[in-house]
Design an enzyme around this catalytic site. Structure first.
Site, PDB file in Angstrom:
ATOM      1  N   ASP A  11       0.866  -1.196   0.000  1.00 14.52           N
ATOM      2  CA  ASP A  11       0.000   0.000   0.000  1.00 14.52           C
ATOM      3  C   ASP A  11       0.897   1.238   0.000  1.00 14.52           C
ATOM      4  O   ASP A  11       1.714   1.410   0.892  1.00 14.52           O
ATOM      5  CB  ASP A  11      -0.886  -0.031   1.248  1.00 14.52           C
ATOM      6  CG  ASP A  11      -1.896   1.111   1.293  1.00 14.52           C
ATOM      7  OD1 ASP A  11      -2.839   1.033   2.086  1.00 14.52           O
ATOM      8  OD2 ASP A  11      -1.729   2.096   0.549  1.00 14.52           O
ATOM      9  N   ASP A 106      -3.402   2.142  -5.505  1.00 19.05           N
ATOM     10  CA  ASP A 106      -2.134   2.112  -4.755  1.00 19.05           C
ATOM     11  C   ASP A 106      -1.984   0.901  -3.851  1.00 19.05           C
ATOM     12  O   ASP A 106      -1.109   0.863  -3.003  1.00 19.05           O
ATOM     13  CB  ASP A 106      -1.973   3.399  -3.933  1.00 19.05           C
ATOM     14  CG  ASP A 106      -2.724   3.371  -2.610  1.00 19.05           C
ATOM     15  OD1 ASP A 106      -3.830   2.800  -2.565  1.00 19.05           O
ATOM     16  OD2 ASP A 106      -2.183   3.912  -1.632  1.00 19.05           O
ATOM     17  N   GLU A 107      -2.863  -0.102  -4.047  1.00 18.49           N
ATOM     18  CA  GLU A 107      -2.890  -1.200  -3.091  1.00 18.49           C
ATOM     19  C   GLU A 107      -3.077  -2.530  -3.810  1.00 18.49           C
ATOM     20  O   GLU A 107      -3.901  -2.624  -4.718  1.00 18.49           O
ATOM     21  CB  GLU A 107      -4.107  -0.964  -2.186  1.00 18.49           C
ATOM     22  CG  GLU A 107      -3.977  -1.398  -0.785  1.00 18.49           C
ATOM     23  CD  GLU A 107      -5.285  -1.164  -0.045  1.00 18.49           C
ATOM     24  OE1 GLU A 107      -5.733  -2.088   0.623  1.00 18.49           O
ATOM     25  OE2 GLU A 107      -5.864  -0.065  -0.166  1.00 18.49           O
TER      26      GLU A 107
HETATM   27  P1  TTP Z   1      -5.233   5.207   0.823  1.00 18.97           P
HETATM   28  O1  TTP Z   1      -4.251   4.112   0.537  1.00 18.97           O
HETATM   29  O2  TTP Z   1      -6.397   4.918   1.708  1.00 18.97           O
HETATM   30  O3  TTP Z   1      -4.486   6.448   1.488  1.00 18.97           O
HETATM   31  P2  TTP Z   1      -3.059   7.037   1.153  1.00 18.97           P
HETATM   32  O4  TTP Z   1      -2.299   6.179   0.188  1.00 18.97           O
HETATM   33  O5  TTP Z   1      -3.236   8.448   0.717  1.00 18.97           O
HETATM   34  O6  TTP Z   1      -2.362   7.050   2.558  1.00 18.97           O
HETATM   35  P3  TTP Z   1      -1.844   5.799   3.431  1.00 18.97           P
HETATM   36  O7  TTP Z   1      -2.065   4.564   2.626  1.00 18.97           O
HETATM   37  O8  TTP Z   1      -0.387   6.093   3.669  1.00 18.97           O
HETATM   38  O9  TTP Z   1      -2.642   5.840   4.693  1.00 18.97           O
HETATM   39  O10 TTP Z   1      -5.824   5.782  -0.526  1.00 18.97           O
HETATM   40  C1  TTP Z   1      -5.061   5.858  -1.717  1.00 18.97           C
HETATM   41  C2  TTP Z   1      -5.447   7.102  -2.499  1.00 18.97           C
HETATM   42  O11 TTP Z   1      -6.836   7.107  -2.759  1.00 18.97           O
HETATM   43  C3  TTP Z   1      -5.149   8.391  -1.781  1.00 18.97           C
HETATM   44  O12 TTP Z   1      -3.814   8.831  -1.954  1.00 18.97           O
HETATM   45  C4  TTP Z   1      -6.159   9.331  -2.356  1.00 18.97           C
HETATM   46  C5  TTP Z   1      -7.331   8.445  -2.712  1.00 18.97           C
HETATM   47  N1  TTP Z   1      -8.389   8.608  -1.682  1.00 18.97           N
HETATM   48  C6  TTP Z   1      -9.420   9.529  -1.927  1.00 18.97           C
HETATM   49  O13 TTP Z   1      -9.460  10.165  -2.978  1.00 18.97           O
HETATM   50  N2  TTP Z   1     -10.391   9.698  -0.967  1.00 18.97           N
HETATM   51  C7  TTP Z   1     -10.375   9.023   0.232  1.00 18.97           C
HETATM   52  O14 TTP Z   1     -11.265   9.228   1.081  1.00 18.97           O
HETATM   53  C8  TTP Z   1      -9.320   8.061   0.453  1.00 18.97           C
HETATM   54  C9  TTP Z   1      -9.275   7.296   1.754  1.00 18.97           C
HETATM   55  C10 TTP Z   1      -8.360   7.902  -0.528  1.00 18.97           C
HETATM   56 MG    MG Z   2      -2.136   4.117   0.474  1.00 17.19          MG
END
Ligand code: TTP
Ligand code: MG
Length: 352
Positions: A11, A106-107
Site C-alpha cells: 500500500d 495504490d494497493e
Molecule cells: P489510501 O491508501 O487509503 O491512502 P493514502 O495512500 O493516501 O495514505 P496511506 O495509505 O499512507 O494511509 O488511498 C489511496 C489514495 O486514494 C489516496 O492517496 C487518495 C485516494 N483517496 C481519496 O481520494 N479519498 C479518500 O477518502 C481516500 C481514503 C483515498
Molecule cells: Mg495508500
C-alpha cells in the site's frame, strides 16, 4: 490452517500526495494535501504525513483542513499521473509473481508462494519491491508479509509510512489477539458497537466463543470473525477483478422524443441486462438508469431493486427523465454489485 502460503500486501504511503511531492521538490517537508480548494466545497483526497500531524485527513472538507493547518499547500488531483504511477508499481510486482490482486490504484495483494526469487523469501521480496518502487516510481510504499490476505493487510498498516512488517506463524496469535475488532474488515461502526456492548472489543475477547455461538449471535459476520480472530483467512489472491456492476446502454440514431419512447427503449434493454446479470444475481445491491439528453447533459437515477427489474427501471427512468424533460440520445440500465461473499460455509452443525 494453511501455513504455506506467502502473501504480500503493498500500500503506497499518502499515494496522491507522494506523487505530487516527487514531481515538485518545492513541496518537500511541507504539509501537503491533494484535493479541492478550501474556498469551494472541496474535500481532501489525501494528506501527506506532515499534514496528518496537524490532524488533516482524507475526506475532510478542505476548509476544515486549512483551519487545522493554515500553512497547508493544496494540489489539484491529476488522476492520469496516479494511474501511471500505479502501472509502474505493477510493473515491479510482476517481476515477483503473476498472482496480483489490485484493490485500488495504490494497493494490491501478491501471492508469492511459488516464486523462487531471492531464495523464495517473501520478506526479501517485499524489501526488494519497496526499494525498486522507490527507485523507479519515486514514492514510498508500506508492505506486510504473512500467510494470508487478512494478516498481510493488517501488517502493511502496522508501521506506516515506509513500513515492512512480517508476521510469521508463531507470532500470529499474539498479534491478532490485540487487534481491535472494529478494525476488522467488514466490521462497520454498527457492528463494532454491537460487539462492544456484548463485551467484545479486542480479537482475544471473542476467542472463548464457539463457532456456533458466533454464528448465532452475528450471522455470516460471526462466522467470518470466528476465523479471523484466529488469524484464519482462506480467501485466494484473485487475479481477475470482481465486477462492480453490469450494464447495457444504447445510443439512438434518432433522439427518443418523449418519456413513452424512453419507456419502450428501457424495456427492450432488459433481456440483455438480465442475461449479463447471470451468475451475479445474488450480489445485486441496486439498480440504475442513466439518461443522456439531446444537449449531452446526463443524469443517473438509482435505488434498491424493488419488486422486479421492470418496475424498478421504469421508476428510475421516470425520475431521471423528469430532470431533463427533453429528447434523449442515450439510455443505459445497470445493476451495482456487492462484494463476493467469503467462501466460508454457514454450517451450524460443525463442532467448535
Ligand atoms: P489510501 O491508501 O487509503 O491512502 P493514502 O495512500 O493516501 O495514505 P496511506 O495509505 O499512507 O494511509 O488511498 C489511496 C489514495 O486514494 C489516496 O492517496 C487518495 C485516494 N483517496 C481519496 O481520494 N479519498 C479518500 O477518502 C481516500 C481514503 C483515498
Ligand atoms: Mg495508500
Amino acid at each position: 490452517m494453511d501455513l504455506n502460503r506467502k502473501i504480500i500486501h503493498v500500500d503506497a504511503d499518502s499515494f496522491y500526495a507522494s506523487v505530487e511531492e516527487r514531481d515538485d521538490p518545492g513541496l518537500s517537508g511541507k504539509p501537503v494535501v491533494v484535493g479541492g480548494r478550501p474556498d469551494g466545497r472541496g474535500v481532501i483526497a489525501t494528506a501527506n504525513y506532515v499534514a496528518r500531524s496537524f490532524g488533516v485527513r482524507s475526506a475532510m472538507p478542505s476548509s476544515q483542513a486549512l483551519r487545522l493547518c493554515p500553512s497547508l499547500t493544496f494540489v489539484k488531483p491529476d488522476m492520469k499521473k496516479y494511474r501511471e504511477a500505479s502501472q509502474a508499481m505493477h510493473a515491479v510486482f510482476k517481476r515477483y509473481t503473476d498472482l496480483i490482486e489490485p484493490l485500488s490504484l495504490d494497493e494490491a495483494y501478491l501471492d508469492v508462494s511459488d516464486s523462487e526469487l531471492l531464495a523464495g523469501s517473501a520478506t526479501r521480496m517485499a524489501q526488494a519491491i519497496k526499494s525498486e518502487i522507490h527507485r523507479e516510481v519515486g514514492i514510498r510504499v508500506s508492505a506486510g508479509v504473512s500467510i494470508n490476505k487478512f494478516l498481510a493487510k493488517v501488517a502493511s498498516d502496522w508501521e506506516k509510512p515506509d513500513g515492512l512488517t512480517v508476521l510469521p506463524p508463531d507470532l500470529i496469535d499474539d498479534f491478532v489477539g490485540q487487534l481491535a475488532l472494529r478494525k476488522f474488515p467488514g466490521v462497520g461502526p454498527k457492528m463494532a458497537e454491537r460487539l462492544r456492548s456484548d463485551g467484545y472489543t479486542r480479537a482475544q475477547d471473542l476467542l472463548p466463543v464457539s463457532r456456533r455461538a458466533c454464528v448465532k449471535a452475528y450471522g455470516a459476520m460471526g462466522e467470518r470473525l470466528y476465523h479471523l480472530v484466529r488469524g484464519v483467512d482462506e480467501r485466494p489472491v484473485q487475479v481477475t477483478r470482481q465486477r462492480k456492476s453490469v450494464s447495457v446502454e444504447r445510443t439512438y440514431s434518432e433522439d427518443l422524443p418523449d418519456l413513452a419512447a424512453c419507456q419502450k427503449a428501457v424495456q427492450s434493454l432488459l433481456p440483455e441486462l438480465e442475461s449479463r446479470m447471470g451468475e451475479h444475481a445474488d450480489r445485486v445491491r441496486s439498480v440504475f438508469v442513466k439518461v443522456k439528453f439531446s444537449d449531452f447533459s446526463q443524469t443517473t437515477a438509482e435505488g434498491p431493486l424493488e419488486v422486479d427489474l421492470t418496475q424498478s427501471t421504469q421508476q428510475f427512468l421516470a425520475e431521471a427523465y423528469a430532470r431533463g424533460q427533453r429528447p434523449v440520445r442515450l439510455i443505459g440500465v445497470g445493476l451495482r454489485l456487492g462484494p463476493i461473499e467469503w467462501g466460508l460455509q454457514l454450517d451450524l452443525d460443525l463442532p467448535g
